[in-house]
Design an enzyme around this catalytic site. Structure first.
Site, PDB file in Angstrom:
ATOM      1  N   TYR A  89      52.270 -15.365  30.120  1.00  0.00           N
ATOM      2  CA  TYR A  89      53.495 -14.783  29.646  1.00  0.00           C
ATOM      3  C   TYR A  89      53.202 -13.220  30.761  1.00  0.00           C
ATOM      4  O   TYR A  89      52.546 -13.451  31.911  1.00  0.00           O
ATOM      5  CB  TYR A  89      53.630 -14.181  28.607  1.00  0.00           C
ATOM      6  CG  TYR A  89      55.138 -13.767  28.086  1.00  0.00           C
ATOM      7  CD1 TYR A  89      56.054 -14.624  28.326  1.00  0.00           C
ATOM      8  CD2 TYR A  89      55.251 -12.411  27.741  1.00  0.00           C
ATOM      9  CE1 TYR A  89      57.455 -14.428  28.260  1.00  0.00           C
ATOM     10  CE2 TYR A  89      56.651 -12.188  27.608  1.00  0.00           C
ATOM     11  CZ  TYR A  89      57.619 -13.003  27.895  1.00  0.00           C
ATOM     12  OH  TYR A  89      59.003 -12.642  27.551  1.00  0.00           O
ATOM     13  N   ARG A 141      68.534 -11.039  33.988  1.00  0.00           N
ATOM     14  CA  ARG A 141      67.828  -9.764  33.961  1.00  0.00           C
ATOM     15  C   ARG A 141      66.236  -9.922  33.556  1.00  0.00           C
ATOM     16  O   ARG A 141      66.086  -9.497  32.283  1.00  0.00           O
ATOM     17  CB  ARG A 141      68.314  -8.367  33.079  1.00  0.00           C
ATOM     18  CG  ARG A 141      67.641  -7.151  33.460  1.00  0.00           C
ATOM     19  CD  ARG A 141      67.497  -6.292  32.159  1.00  0.00           C
ATOM     20  NE  ARG A 141      66.625  -6.862  31.160  1.00  0.00           N
ATOM     21  CZ  ARG A 141      66.574  -6.345  30.039  1.00  0.00           C
ATOM     22  NH1 ARG A 141      66.980  -5.429  29.498  1.00  0.00           N
ATOM     23  NH2 ARG A 141      65.570  -7.023  29.276  1.00  0.00           N
ATOM     24  N   LYS A 159      57.446 -17.640  26.436  1.00  0.00           N
ATOM     25  CA  LYS A 159      57.853 -16.856  24.925  1.00  0.00           C
ATOM     26  C   LYS A 159      57.473 -17.756  23.864  1.00  0.00           C
ATOM     27  O   LYS A 159      56.851 -17.612  22.814  1.00  0.00           O
ATOM     28  CB  LYS A 159      59.250 -16.509  25.036  1.00  0.00           C
ATOM     29  CG  LYS A 159      59.257 -15.227  23.882  1.00  0.00           C
ATOM     30  CD  LYS A 159      59.485 -13.916  24.652  1.00  0.00           C
ATOM     31  CE  LYS A 159      59.792 -12.736  23.668  1.00  0.00           C
ATOM     32  NZ  LYS A 159      59.877 -11.593  24.685  1.00  0.00           N
ATOM     33  N   GLU A 230      67.136 -13.626  24.892  1.00  0.00           N
ATOM     34  CA  GLU A 230      65.951 -12.846  25.877  1.00  0.00           C
ATOM     35  C   GLU A 230      66.652 -12.754  27.308  1.00  0.00           C
ATOM     36  O   GLU A 230      67.334 -13.642  27.775  1.00  0.00           O
ATOM     37  CB  GLU A 230      64.786 -13.708  25.893  1.00  0.00           C
ATOM     38  CG  GLU A 230      63.644 -13.100  26.813  1.00  0.00           C
ATOM     39  CD  GLU A 230      63.160 -12.171  25.947  1.00  0.00           C
ATOM     40  OE1 GLU A 230      62.260 -11.496  26.868  1.00  0.00           O
ATOM     41  OE2 GLU A 230      62.893 -11.904  24.812  1.00  0.00           O
ATOM     42  N   ASP A 231      66.217 -11.466  27.796  1.00  0.00           N
ATOM     43  CA  ASP A 231      66.691 -10.931  29.379  1.00  0.00           C
ATOM     44  C   ASP A 231      68.087 -11.246  29.761  1.00  0.00           C
ATOM     45  O   ASP A 231      68.630 -11.783  30.850  1.00  0.00           O
ATOM     46  CB  ASP A 231      65.617 -11.879  30.225  1.00  0.00           C
ATOM     47  CG  ASP A 231      64.477 -11.084  29.945  1.00  0.00           C
ATOM     48  OD1 ASP A 231      64.117 -10.314  29.367  1.00  0.00           O
ATOM     49  OD2 ASP A 231      63.288 -11.724  30.481  1.00  0.00           O
ATOM     50  N   ASP A 251      65.145  -9.972  21.196  1.00  0.00           N
ATOM     51  CA  ASP A 251      63.544  -9.571  21.319  1.00  0.00           C
ATOM     52  C   ASP A 251      63.486  -8.204  22.265  1.00  0.00           C
ATOM     53  O   ASP A 251      62.739  -7.397  22.130  1.00  0.00           O
ATOM     54  CB  ASP A 251      62.662 -10.637  21.802  1.00  0.00           C
ATOM     55  CG  ASP A 251      61.159 -10.159  21.714  1.00  0.00           C
ATOM     56  OD1 ASP A 251      60.837  -9.447  20.755  1.00  0.00           O
ATOM     57  OD2 ASP A 251      60.709  -9.961  22.920  1.00  0.00           O
ATOM     58  N   ASP A 252      64.497  -8.389  23.241  1.00  0.00           N
ATOM     59  CA  ASP A 252      64.420  -7.150  24.284  1.00  0.00           C
ATOM     60  C   ASP A 252      64.933  -5.922  23.423  1.00  0.00           C
ATOM     61  O   ASP A 252      64.294  -4.846  23.640  1.00  0.00           O
ATOM     62  CB  ASP A 252      65.522  -7.394  25.139  1.00  0.00           C
ATOM     63  CG  ASP A 252      65.106  -8.544  26.195  1.00  0.00           C
ATOM     64  OD1 ASP A 252      63.853  -8.589  26.696  1.00  0.00           O
ATOM     65  OD2 ASP A 252      66.074  -9.243  26.511  1.00  0.00           O
ATOM     66  N   ASN A 395      57.162  -3.468  32.258  1.00  0.00           N
ATOM     67  CA  ASN A 395      56.315  -4.643  32.863  1.00  0.00           C
ATOM     68  C   ASN A 395      57.028  -5.005  34.156  1.00  0.00           C
ATOM     69  O   ASN A 395      58.220  -4.828  34.201  1.00  0.00           O
ATOM     70  CB  ASN A 395      56.507  -5.727  31.772  1.00  0.00           C
ATOM     71  CG  ASN A 395      55.734  -5.586  30.471  1.00  0.00           C
ATOM     72  OD1 ASN A 395      54.576  -5.425  30.676  1.00  0.00           O
ATOM     73  ND2 ASN A 395      56.462  -5.854  29.334  1.00  0.00           N
TER      74      ASN A 395
END
Length: 566
Positions: A89, A141, A159, A230-231, A251-252, A395
């Site tokens: 990850y 993203r 993930k 996610e993203d 989760d973001d 990150n």
């Protein structure tokens, strides 16, 4: 085990299986004849990893291992989580996504294209296994790397590997899911090796219609499936649209908020500054930054502040400076909640100006601008605070707002520090200091596990908050004594149990559980029950051996087969 189903799951070529099991699974002769000890297997894996100098090469090796020997892969992950997690990850997954189409070798997960609109359900029926949790992205993203289209598949894959390794969700119960809605990345669309559709990124309306169909189809095929978003470039609409209807979370926004909140709870205690006197400057006012700030607002409120008092403890900074009502531009809707009205008409155009104006106790980074926490800002934080709280959370590590070494150096070792990416320990005045890593892997596996086990109908905000609160209590006495803000990563499975229990208790209190067996359980009973439900790759060989022998003996007793032939 039915007689017609003699093939194990994909990726079950495990050299620790006995000859009898290999024969039963029709794998005899397809792997070398030696029956290996699991420690020998792991030594070989470590040696093969050591021969590869580049992290990307290690990532590709581990991807092959995951697909060809699933249980060995997860034995390696659980045994060496601190070393392996950064390879499967963040930060390595960022490079893996950038090169996804160029390095493509084998199918992983499922791709739903906008061209599938109208028959998503029929495409999902191609997935052969029962799924309990899926991680969904549209790749728009990815980390701090922008729109990567279907190349973002590395995120759901990585993930879910952590859901499995850290929280013991069974591998076959997971589904990495990529929504190919096109890409706004012109370079990708013109890349002949890019494996996604060549269409421009769809509109928000098109995305919503497609996602509506996906959510309906997922829940029709697998009722109660946990969906983790996610993203997505704009994650708020989907979360707001579905969180009261389906078992889902983002989760973001929520996971990041929870893990940072856990660190903040511990850091605020260690700082000695009362909640009412905390002043937090956030560099980055995107979805993640606002999500984190709102989680901390809830903590401040639980500590006795009103919502307005808690909200006034935050100053958010974006590319145009301090987020304020009179700045002159139209603020994105998610920024309005924290927009300041008390700046006296003066505009603060950059982070340095805002820091001098606020004199913060907390400096938080979610900007993806590497090094923006300059040495002079760090020095000032130490001048104003006995224990400044400094959280550069972006990150990968190249995007971190400062390094751990700089935070230690320019605050004279006073910083209460947590970052998004890992940093090596730093020796300061004879002491070895360890960087806290506010990595979402501390909470999202436990959130997923607790939600699955409780059979929660929705994921409530109280469940997310409970995950943070539980994580903040997971420090060992020695970790607390060393000023750690997060537990040792090597203990991640124990931490996930604690987080899952917190989530389950919150789900019970919210009245959203469907699992009747947990009703009335004491904490000790609940912990034992949670652990009993976790996939343990180290026990998988024994489990399969016993399952096969039990089946063989049952069939032999009925006179249908001679067990000696297996």
């Amino acid at each position: 085990m039915a007689t017609s189903d003699r093939n194990p799951e994909r990726g079950d070529y495990d050299t620790s299986y006995s000859i009898a099991v290999r024969r039963f699974h029709r794998k005899h002769g397809l792997i070398p004849p030696v029956v290996e000890d699991q420690d020998v297997q792991l030594r070989r894996c470590i040696k093969q990893l050591a021969r590869r100098e580049k992290d990307m090469d290690k990532y590709l090796y581990l991807a092959g291992l995951r697909n060809n020997n699933t249980h060995l892969f997860y034995r390696l992950v659980t045994k060496h989580i601190k070393d392996i997690a950064p390879l499967i990850y963040t930060p390595t997954v960022g490079d893996a996504c950038l090169q996804w189409s160029h390095n493509y070798v084998q199918p992983e997960g499922m791709y739903l294209s906008y061209a599938d609109k109208g028959h998503v359900a029929s495409v999902l029926h191609n997935w052969p296994q029962h799924v309990e949790i899926t991680v969904v992205t549209d790749g728009s993203r990815i980390l701090g790397l922008g729109d990567l289209g279907i190349n973002g598949m590395g995120i759901p894959v990585g993930k879910l590997a952590l859901y499995i390794g850290c929280a013991g969700i069974r591998p076959e119960a997971t589904l990495p899911l990529m929504l190919d809605l096109g890409t706004g990345n012109k370079e990708l669309r013109e890349d002949p090796l890019y494996m996604g559709s060549r269409r421009e990124k769809g509109s928000a309306e098109e995305e919503q219609e497609f996602l509506d169909e996906v959510m309906i189809a997922l829940n029709e095929k697998w009722p109660g499936i946990v969906v983790q978003f996610e993203d997505f470039k704009n994650p708020f609409p989907a979360l707001e649209r579905y969180q009261q209807k389906y078992t889902c979370f983002n989760d973001d926004i929520q996971g990041t908020g929870a893990v940072v909140l856990a660190g903040i709870i511990n850091a605020v205690k260690k700082s000695g500054v009362p909640v009412k006197d905390q002043r937090a400057v956030f560099m980055g006012a995107g979805s993640a930054g606002v999500g984190v700030a709102k989680q901390i607002v809830e903590f401040f409120m639980r500590e006795g502040l009103t919502e307005d008092q808690a909200r006034q403890c935050f100053w958010l900074v974006d590319t145009k400076g301090l987020v304020a009502n009179d700045r002159g531009d139209k603020l994105a809707e998610h920024k309005v909640y924290f927009s300041r009205s008390d700046n006296g008409g003066k505009q603060y155009r950059n982070l340095a100006e805002v820091v001098d104006y606020v004199k913060p106790t907390i400096l938080m980074g979610l900007s993806t601008i590497g090094g923006i926490f300059a040495p002079d800002l760090l020095t000032k934080m130490a001048q104003w605070n006995e224990r400044p709280i400094i959280f550069p959370l972006s990150n990968p590590s190249a995007n971190s707002e400062c390094t751990f070494e700089d935070a230690v150096k320019y605050t004279n070792g006073k910083a209460l520090f947590a970052s998004g990416s890992p940093f090596a320990p730093v020796v300061y005045e004879g002491r070895t200091l360890h960087a806290g890593q506010g990595n979402n892997m501390y909470v999202f596996p436990g959130i997923g596990l607790g939600t699955i086990l409780s059979k929660a109908t929705v994921v409530t905000q109280s469940m997310i908050y409970a995950s943070a609160e539980a994580l903040s209590t997971a420090l060992s006495p020695s970790e607390t004594a060393q000023d750690w803000l997060y537990p040792e990563v090597a203990r991640i499975r124990d931490v996930s149990v604690i987080v899952a229990m917190g989530v389950i208790r919150a789900a019970e209190e919210a009245g959203v559980t469907r699992e009747t067996r947990i009703k009335g359980m004491k904490d000790e009973e609940l912990e034992q029950w949670v652990r009993s439900k976790m996939y343990d790759p180290h026990e998988e060989t024994r489990r399969v051996e016993e399952e096969v022998m039990s089946f063989v003996n049952d069939v032999a007793a009925k006179g249908q087969v001679n067990g000696a032939h297996l």
